[in-house]
Scaffold this active site. Sequence first.
Site, PDB file in Angstrom:
ATOM      1  N   GLY A  71      41.383  43.606  18.942  1.00 55.57           N
ATOM      2  CA  GLY A  71      40.881  42.521  19.778  1.00 55.57           C
ATOM      3  C   GLY A  71      40.080  43.075  20.931  1.00 55.57           C
ATOM      4  O   GLY A  71      39.937  44.294  21.121  1.00 55.57           O
ATOM      5  N   GLY A 114      38.467  41.992  25.180  1.00 61.18           N
ATOM      6  CA  GLY A 114      38.485  41.113  26.346  1.00 61.18           C
ATOM      7  C   GLY A 114      37.399  41.529  27.298  1.00 61.18           C
ATOM      8  O   GLY A 114      36.519  42.337  26.972  1.00 61.18           O
ATOM      9  N   SER A 115      37.477  41.009  28.525  1.00 64.38           N
ATOM     10  CA  SER A 115      36.427  41.288  29.497  1.00 64.38           C
ATOM     11  C   SER A 115      36.444  42.737  29.962  1.00 64.38           C
ATOM     12  O   SER A 115      35.473  43.205  30.546  1.00 64.38           O
ATOM     13  CB  SER A 115      36.585  40.362  30.703  1.00 64.38           C
ATOM     14  OG  SER A 115      37.876  40.515  31.282  1.00 64.38           O
ATOM     15  N   PHE A 116      37.551  43.469  29.701  1.00 65.17           N
ATOM     16  CA  PHE A 116      37.643  44.838  30.181  1.00 65.17           C
ATOM     17  C   PHE A 116      37.527  45.875  29.066  1.00 65.17           C
ATOM     18  O   PHE A 116      37.730  47.045  29.297  1.00 65.17           O
ATOM     19  CB  PHE A 116      38.956  45.040  30.941  1.00 65.17           C
ATOM     20  CG  PHE A 116      38.941  44.412  32.294  1.00 65.17           C
ATOM     21  CD1 PHE A 116      38.452  45.093  33.388  1.00 65.17           C
ATOM     22  CD2 PHE A 116      39.385  43.119  32.460  1.00 65.17           C
ATOM     23  CE1 PHE A 116      38.416  44.507  34.636  1.00 65.17           C
ATOM     24  CE2 PHE A 116      39.365  42.523  33.706  1.00 65.17           C
ATOM     25  CZ  PHE A 116      38.871  43.213  34.801  1.00 65.17           C
ATOM     26  N   GLY A 117      37.267  45.461  27.826  1.00 66.64           N
ATOM     27  CA  GLY A 117      37.108  46.429  26.768  1.00 66.64           C
ATOM     28  C   GLY A 117      37.742  45.966  25.472  1.00 66.64           C
ATOM     29  O   GLY A 117      37.874  44.766  25.224  1.00 66.64           O
ATOM     30  N   LYS A 131      44.111  50.877  24.157  1.00 64.16           N
ATOM     31  CA  LYS A 131      43.270  49.994  24.959  1.00 64.16           C
ATOM     32  C   LYS A 131      42.192  50.837  25.640  1.00 64.16           C
ATOM     33  O   LYS A 131      42.495  51.708  26.455  1.00 64.16           O
ATOM     34  CB  LYS A 131      44.104  49.259  26.002  1.00 64.16           C
ATOM     35  CG  LYS A 131      43.312  48.302  26.869  1.00 64.16           C
ATOM     36  CD  LYS A 131      44.227  47.583  27.850  1.00 64.16           C
ATOM     37  CE  LYS A 131      43.450  46.621  28.721  1.00 64.16           C
ATOM     38  NZ  LYS A 131      44.336  45.907  29.681  1.00 64.16           N
ATOM     39  N   ASP A 188      47.668  37.027  35.302  1.00 62.71           N
ATOM     40  CA  ASP A 188      46.858  36.608  34.150  1.00 62.71           C
ATOM     41  C   ASP A 188      47.751  36.286  32.954  1.00 62.71           C
ATOM     42  O   ASP A 188      47.499  36.735  31.835  1.00 62.71           O
ATOM     43  CB  ASP A 188      45.857  37.707  33.786  1.00 62.71           C
ATOM     44  CG  ASP A 188      44.728  37.187  32.891  1.00 62.71           C
ATOM     45  OD1 ASP A 188      44.508  35.952  32.872  1.00 62.71           O
ATOM     46  OD2 ASP A 188      44.064  37.994  32.220  1.00 62.71           O
TER      47      ASP A 188
END
Length: 715
Positions: A504, A506-509, A526, A632
Site C-alpha cells: 500500500g 500513503g502521503s509519506f511513501g 515502510k 491519525d
Amino acid sequence: MVVLHHQHLILLVVFNFLLLFAAESVTLDTDRLALLEFKKQITDDPYGALSSWNDSIHFCNWVGITCGHLHPQQVINLDLQGKGLGGSISPSIGNLTFLSLLTISNNRFHGQIPQEIGNLNRLQIISFANNTLGGELPTSLPNCTRLREIYFFHNNLVGKIPVELFTSLSKLEIISINENDLTGEIPASFGNISSVRVISLAGNKLQGSIPDSFGQLTNLFYLSLGLNNLFGMFPVSLYNLSSLQTIDIVQGQVHGSLPRDIVLTLPNLQILLIAENLFSGSILGSISNISTIKVLELGSNSFVGSIPNKLGDLQNLQLFLIDQFGGGKVDDLDFVNPLVNCTLLELLDIEGNSFRGLIPNFKANLSTQLSILHLGMNQISGNIPAGIENLVNLTSLAMEQNFLEGNIPSVIGKLPKLQRLFLGDNRLSGQIPSSIGNLTNLYELHLENNNLNASIPSSIGNCQHLQSKSKPPSTPLIGVQFLKLSYRKLFQATGGFSPANFIGSGSFGSVCKGIIDQDETIVAVKVPSLQNSRVDKSFSAECKALRNIRHRNLVKILSSCSSLDSKGKDFKALVYEFMPNGNLDNWLHLPMEAQYHSRNLSLLQRLNIAIDVASALDYLHYHCHAPIVHCDLKLSNVLLDNDMIAHVSDFGLARLLLEPDDDSSQTQTSTIGIKGSIGYVAPEYGMGGRATIQGDVFSYGILLLEMFTRKRPTD
C-alpha cells in the site's frame, strides 16, 4: 456327589477365566483401535514419528506409548511432545481409559479439545501446551478427578473459565493456561483447591478483580496473572501466603500498596512483577530485607518516596526494573551505588524517571554479570565513569537524555559483547573514541545531539545509524532485540522493492512485503518518500513514539534503516511485523471480488477489533511515561494479524504531550497541519488546536460508526 461339586467349581473357574480373558482382549483391542483412530487425525508427520504405529509391531512398543505393569495390555502413557505433528485430537482419545499421562505439547495440533477427555478418570497429567488449539475449555474436564497437573498454555483457547471447572479437581497442583484468549473473570472457586501450588493465567484477556479467595491457597508458591485486563484492589490476603515465591500481575489496572512488614509475610519471595499498574505508597525498606529476592519489576506505577539504599544487601538480585517509575519524590540516584555490590545482577533498568546524581564507578570483580544497563531519560549528571570497562558482559548500555558531560571514555571499546550504545541527547564533548571500532558486535550506536567533534573515526565501520550533532536526528528504536538490516538486505528482501511485493501507499511513501533471509521472517517495510519536505519530521515522530512503548495491540517494530541507496541517495525505512490480514479499511470497503474477505466480518469480530483499538489508545494515553496522541486514527491504520487481532499502526503524526508541538502556532489547512485525515480529525484541529487525547477519542468514535454502519465518514 463330591466329584460333581468339584466339576462345578472347575467349570466356574474356567468360565470366570474366559470372561476375564475376553474382557482383557476387548480392552486390548479397544486401546489399539483408539490409537489408530488418533493417528488418522494426524495430517502432518514430518519426522515419521508415527511410522511405527502399524500391526507389524505390538502397540505397546509404538513410539510414545507406554503400557502398565499391573495392566500390561493397557496404555498408561501417551507422550508425543515435540514430534512436529499437525492435525486434530481424535475423540477416540477418550477410549484410553487407563491413561495416567497425556502429553502432545510442542506440536501443531488445531481444532477443539474433545469432550471425551472427561472419560479419562485415571488421568493425572495432561499437557497440550504450545499448539494452536481453539474452542473453549472442555466442560467434561472435572470428571478427571485424579488430575494433578494441567498444561494448556500457548494455544488459542477462548471463552470463560467455567466456575465448576475446578470444584471437583481437589488434587490439582499445577494449573497453567497462560497465553490464550480466555475472557471473563477469574472464578473464586480457585480458592477451594487447597493443594494447588502453581496458577499461571497470564497473557489472556481476563477481566475483573483478583479473587480474595486466593488467600486460602496455603501451598501456592507461583501466581502469574499478568498481561490481562485485571483491575481492582490487590487482595491483602495474598500477603499472608508465606509460601509465595513469585507474584506476577504486570500490565493491568490493579491498585494497592506494599505491606510494611513484607519481609515477615512473604519471607520466601523471589520474583515480584507488579509493573504497569496503579500501585501507590512508598517502596518500604523492608523489601530490601528479603534475602531471597531475585527479580523486582516495579515501574509504571505511582510510588513515592525514596528507594532503599539497602538494596545492595540483596545478594541474589538478578533483575531490577523501575523504568517509568511514577511521580512524587523518587529522584535520588544514591540507591544505585549499593546495587554495584549485587554480584548476580544481570539487568538494571531505571529509564524514564527523574533520578539525579552521578553514575557509580563500577568496580572490578563486582557487577560483572550485568548485561543490560539502562539509565536513560533521567537527570543524571557528571561523567561516564572509567569503571564502565569492568562490565565485561554488557550487551546494552543506554544513558541517553541526561546531563552527562565530558568525554566518552575510550575504555568503552573494551566491552566485547556490547551490541547497543545509546548516549544521545547529553552534553558530551571531545572526540568520538576510535576504540568503539573494536566493538565487533555493535549494531546500534546513538551519539546525536551532543557537543562531539563531527568527524567519525574510520575505525567505526560496522556501526549502523551513527550520527553526530551536525547530522539529522537519528532513528531511535524500541526494545532490546532488533534485526540488523542494511539497504542491501532490504533491497534483497523485497525483491528490489518489486511491485509484486507492494502492499500500500500513503502521503509519506509506500509499504512493501519482504522476507528476511536468515530465518525467513516476513516483514512489512515502510519506505518514506524523501521528496516530501515533511518526511524527516514524520519519520522522527514515528520513531520517537515507538521507542519506549509496547502493547499487544500496537504494531511491533523490528528494525529501522537510515542509509544510502545504490545511487548514493538518502534512504530511510521502518521495518514492522507483517500483518497477513491487511488493514481494516480493506475488509470493510473493498468490493466482494477483491482478495480480502470483504463483508465477512461478524458482529463479534468487529466488537473484538473495537476493543483491541480501545486498549491500544488507553495504553498510549494513560500508561506511557509521556501521554502519546496518535493524531491519525482511521481504518487503514488498523492492521489485522493472522488471528484477526487488531494492531494500531502509523505513528507518523504522533505527538508526545509533554513536549512542545512545533505546529501549534501554525494554521495550515492540509491534513498534516490539522493533525489527521479528513473525516476522522477532531473539529478543533481545523482551527489550529493542539493535539489532545480527546482528539483521538473523537477519531475513535468516527471509526466505530464506520465499522458498524459500513459508511465512510465522508459519505
